[in-house]
Design an enzyme around this catalytic site. Structure first.
Site, short mmCIF file in Angstrom:
data_model
loop_
_atom_site.label_atom_id
_atom_site.label_comp_id
_atom_site.label_asym_id
_atom_site.label_seq_id
_atom_site.Cartn_x
_atom_site.Cartn_y
_atom_site.Cartn_z
N TYR A 440 2.35 -3.24 -1.95
CA TYR A 440 2.75 -3.27 -3.37
C TYR A 440 4.24 -3.57 -3.56
O TYR A 440 4.97 -3.68 -2.61
CB TYR A 440 2.28 -2.04 -4.13
CG TYR A 440 2.70 -0.64 -3.75
CD1 TYR A 440 3.77 -0.37 -2.93
CD2 TYR A 440 1.98 0.43 -4.27
CE1 TYR A 440 4.13 0.94 -2.64
CE2 TYR A 440 2.33 1.75 -3.98
CZ TYR A 440 3.41 1.99 -3.17
OH TYR A 440 3.76 3.28 -2.89
N GLU A 441 4.63 -3.78 -4.78
CA GLU A 441 6.00 -4.25 -5.09
C GLU A 441 6.32 -5.56 -4.40
O GLU A 441 7.46 -5.77 -3.98
CB GLU A 441 7.04 -3.20 -4.72
CG GLU A 441 7.03 -1.97 -5.56
CD GLU A 441 7.17 -2.29 -7.03
OE1 GLU A 441 6.50 -1.64 -7.82
OE2 GLU A 441 7.92 -3.23 -7.39
#
Lengths: 595, 595
Positions: A440-441
């Site tokens: 994620y990110e």
């Protein structure tokens, strides 16, 4: 049951002895952070993490989150009380503007607390973590009215925050997003669309949830240039500031995931929800980037944190589990077998994690300080240099610390043998939790492309040149230091690999961008390794200074661990260079059908 | 939902073109395995795996196994029927002696089927897999009566088998085991004790379970020299061969694990259970080793299998998921974005898994053929040479294929972005399942010590010298082959690293065994990489022969992939050598308290 002790002493060594935080006391907020204050603050933070957050980590994983038919989400037992303790202790507002209820202390201290909290309970730490990210975006880009409306209650823990980017058909490529914003005529917009993978999107912890949502205003240009950022509270606010009816925001489902079970990952439906523009129209990505950069550093810290807690548990087990005898003869002849920490392969594993963790912690703090300087320094040149480094290093921190952090969680699990595969031991949770940080990110491959495609050449390569100069300068200044010499040679060699790789991109990637793409991930790791090596020589130098003042077991361990890193981790840089200079030809040669 | 297609064509290329299986048709059973028969057999096996086993893989993971209060264990829906189909198709007895109902075909074909079954459904494949291991141990060490009593019903699937080694306080160090065997006076023994981590220890699939149990006969010497092997049926057998009452064997609990949820991992309690000695008194480890070596090759195959199925799913997703545009300009301009397989970092990832899988498959079959030769050849020197190689390579296969297999499952999961973290996508299961293969049947650190501490120097290093000669001979014979040249140089270099590492151990590890221990894992991976590189030059040579006969997309892909392996995977050998020659000093320098 797993254990965790926040490494406060190691943090203090870094802040005081390696980075000499006192010399920044001209920055706003730093004067309040004297050495004593820092020690007291971190001690309090450590206590909260060890005594409140860690005890509900395993139970939170086992219990998970539950969505009810009416869309409400229940978080695991103890999470609501822990959030109240976290916010009540002032941790959400630690580095925030006192005007809105924050304490104005250095962001660097917030990064430390993030490490401790993420190690103690990563799924929990995401709730305040996302709130802090949302606060940062609103603080920089929100209007005064928005800031006055939301920030105090987010900082005091009454409300939480989230970020809503991903849609079912688009994650990395946000240009494809479809969520619509239609002007209501009163300055607000009606937001409609579906967002997925929204961490902490719904919960039973806070009284309202303030969503930051990327959407496309009717008639906006296609692609990323037509995306705007909106603040969308789950519940409408009444004129008196109290929480009113639902604002057309609902959680459609929660995901059944590999890990971070204690954090609700939601599909969020916006059905004409009333939202307000944050920042300029069609400049939503720009506004969101404030949040994303902090979030990326936060995710990097999660990688370190899982590596640290996994390491601590592996060490405890290795000291206790009796199996076999030392190759050099029984170490504990009175026992039926020796503890497994006598075995070189076990030590090799523990040392490699330790050598990473301590350098990664330094790497985080070095950059967190740059973030403080970039935001708070009165000197424009200093701000610029700090910002250059942060831009360059953010993808490296995110990509490298989460990749190696995950690997280390796996290595630590391995120390437990079959017991490590059993849920009750608690260590397989670290592996499952750590795994998301690579994704994620911005998945780590995307971080690598951000580094090589954007950050490396930005402003004529100013950031990387400054790094070369800094590391090269250190090597030169300390060339005559006999004690450091065994460390400097390997670092010099690896710095050379990094420079050759950068040069190779200059000569080969401009005309043929696939050469950059095929080498990006290796370059990210190469830069990461050289950075960690640089942290080790800085730490070794500081440790030696302290050793001159008297024997110190911790400082002599630093010198051994530094050497281990140079001997056993840093040699990877040659393989990265070899892969980079192999270019893209064989990587790209097969037709799609040949896979 | 995940997909799986057994790579029959790739297997046939290896058996027919690379290893020329026809030249072994003087071995028993091989004459029956003509090229046509092999193709038909593998085609049937593939069908069973794709159509019966794979469809119950995800559901089996989600449902898991359930232990009831009375000690019965229910396996996931469809597992019982699948076992019947597996046994009914003759797969358990594929390579077993026809005297007991087997088909007597090469073990090599059994290894192939194990790959397909483990890729389709690893948790399921362990049920027949453990039965086959138990059959092998009973076949070699059991008395005629034991063989007549158990083998036919285990081969036809009526009964299953397990292996019981581990106890709560001992896994690797079996010398510590406590389970007792007391002579009953009638030639049988009363077995009492607790075993843990017993895969398939209890289930509702077969009518009886034949446990092989390590225990200590009353008065036996301490340590590993006092351990004997017993066959202990869960239910007693009546005089007419039918299944009678419980034999004091019960499942006390099942473990809640990270993965392989479809396989019941049991705590087994033996309470005066009647058992019979297998092989000689106090020579139980020797008898169990038959099972363990096969089991280790089986676990190596699981590593490959999870890497293969994860790869196939990542490829399918990368061809379908639209995100971003190719660096060299849109490849599918009519679509809103290009499929992610256009991105160099995605291709790099897929290529690296592909380059491993194909070489690992060759490495498995090369050694499986040696197993057939070692057991079936009439030529003593040939048998000895095959056995030397198997002894040397078994820990390498187990350690390297499971370490890299797991890494590849993680890499494949990464291709899915956030979707890969969601259970429903099915790919995170591959990661969780693959993880156990690094642990059981001897954790990989133990494999490395087995290699360096025992296998490397055995018989004056005869095994490793034969390997050096074989690879060196190939390099020499093909030195003038222009097409192979780009592959031979890198392999020569890495072979040199391996030879230097072996030499370094000779000079530095005898006097200081910690130097062997600290370098063992790196040596295992170094030998693994050179072995995989050797497989690639052999495959490239065969592919080129076939290309001379006409264009062939599959064969030209082999040449590209071989080159990718040399450019991007093999350079790791230098780092392994550097770590080995760093020695144990820094690894062992810290006191236990300094960790």
């Amino acid at each position: 049951m797993p254990v965790y002790k926040a490494p406060v002493d190691d943090t203090l060594f870094l802040l005081n002895d390696v980075f000499n935080i006192e010399r920044y006391n001209n920055l706003p907020g730093f004067a309040d952070a004297s050495s004593d204050v820092i020690e007291a603050v971190l001690g309090e933070g450590a206590k909260l993490c060890e005594e409140v957050l860690q005890p509900i980590n395993y139970s939170g994983d086992q219990e998970g989150c539950t969505r009810h038919p009416d869309g409400r989400v229940t978080t695991p037992k103890g999470f609501k009380e822990a959030y109240e303790a976290y916010a009540g202790g002032g941790w959400i507002g630690l580095a925030m503007d006192p005007e809105y209820g924050g304490q104005g202390l250095p962001y660097t201290l917030g990064a430390v607390m993030n490490e401790y909290a993420s190690a103690a309970n990563m799924a929990f730490a995401m709730y305040p973590g996302l709130t802090m990210g949302a606060i940062a975006a609103l603080y920089v880009h929100g209007s005064d009215e928005i800031k006055r409306t939301y920030l105090p209650k987010m900082i005091d823990g009454t409300w939480s925050g989230t970020m809503n980017l991903t849609e079912p058909h688009c994650g990395t490529d946000l240009g494809l997003l479809k969520t619509k914003a239609v002007p209501n005529g009163d300055g607000s917009y009606a937001i409609s669309g579906t967002k997925i993978f929204i961490s902490a999107g719904e919960q039973d912890i806070t009284g309202n949830i303030i969503h930051l949502v990327l959407a496309r205003i009717e008639g906006a240009p296609a692609g990323v240039k037509g995306i705007s950022l909106f603040v969308v509270p789950r519940n409408k606010l009444e004129a008196d500031g109290s929480v009113g009816a639902n604002n057309g925001v609902s959680c459609g489902s929660i995901e059944h995931k590999m890990g971070i079970h204690g954090n609700a990952t939601c599909v969020m439906n916006y059905d004409g929800a009333q939202g307000w523009l944050v920042g300029d129209e069609n400049r939503g990505l720009n506004a969101m980037f404030v949040m994303m950069n902090e979030a990326r550093l936060g995710v990097a810290i999660q990688g370190l944190a899982q590596s640290e807690v996994a390491y601590q548990n592996a060490v405890a087990y290795a000291k206790e589990r009796l199996q076999g005898r030392a190759l050099t003869g029984a170490k504990e002849p009175a026992k039926p077998a020796d503890p497994i920490i006598v075995h070189p392969d076990v030590r090799r594993t523990l040392m490699s994690i330790k050598a990473f963790n301590e350098a990664a912690r330094a790497f985080v703090l070095w950059n967190a300080l740059k973030s403080d300087i970039a935001h708070r320094s009165g000197d424009a040149a200093e701000r610029q240099a700090a910002d250059d480094q942060l831009g360059l290093m953010t993808p490296v921190l995110k990509g490298v610390l989460t990749d190696i952090g995950f690997d280390n969680a796996v290595k630590a699990q391995q120390m437990f043998g079959g017991h490590g595969y059993i849920a009750e031991t608690g260590v397989e949770q670290f592996v499952r939790d750590a795994r998301i940080a690579m994704i994620y990110e911005g998945a780590n491959g995307v971080q690598a492309m951000d580094l090589v495609g954007r950050k490396l050449g930005r402003d004529g390569g100013r950031g990387i040149m400054a790094f070369f100069n800094e590391v090269g300068g250190f090597l030169k200044e300390n060339a005559e230091d006999e004690a450091l010499k065994p460390l400097l040679g390997p670092l010099q060699l690896s710095l050379g690999h990094l420079q050759q790789a950068a040069m190779w991109f200059m000569n080969n990637a401009l005309a043929k961008p696939d050469n950059a793409g095929a080498g990006a991930s290796d370059f990210m790791h190469l830069l990461g390794l050289v950075s960690l090596g640089y942290m080790w020589v800085k730490m070794a130098k500081a440790a030696q200074e302290k050793l001159k003042a008297g024997a110190d077991e911790r400082m002599s361990a630093k010198l051994v661990t530094a050497r281990f890193f140079m001997e056993r981790t840093l040699p990877e840089t040659a393989a990265h260079l070899a892969r980079i200079t192999a270019g893209a030809d064989t990587t790209m040669a097969l037709s799609v059908e040949q896979f």
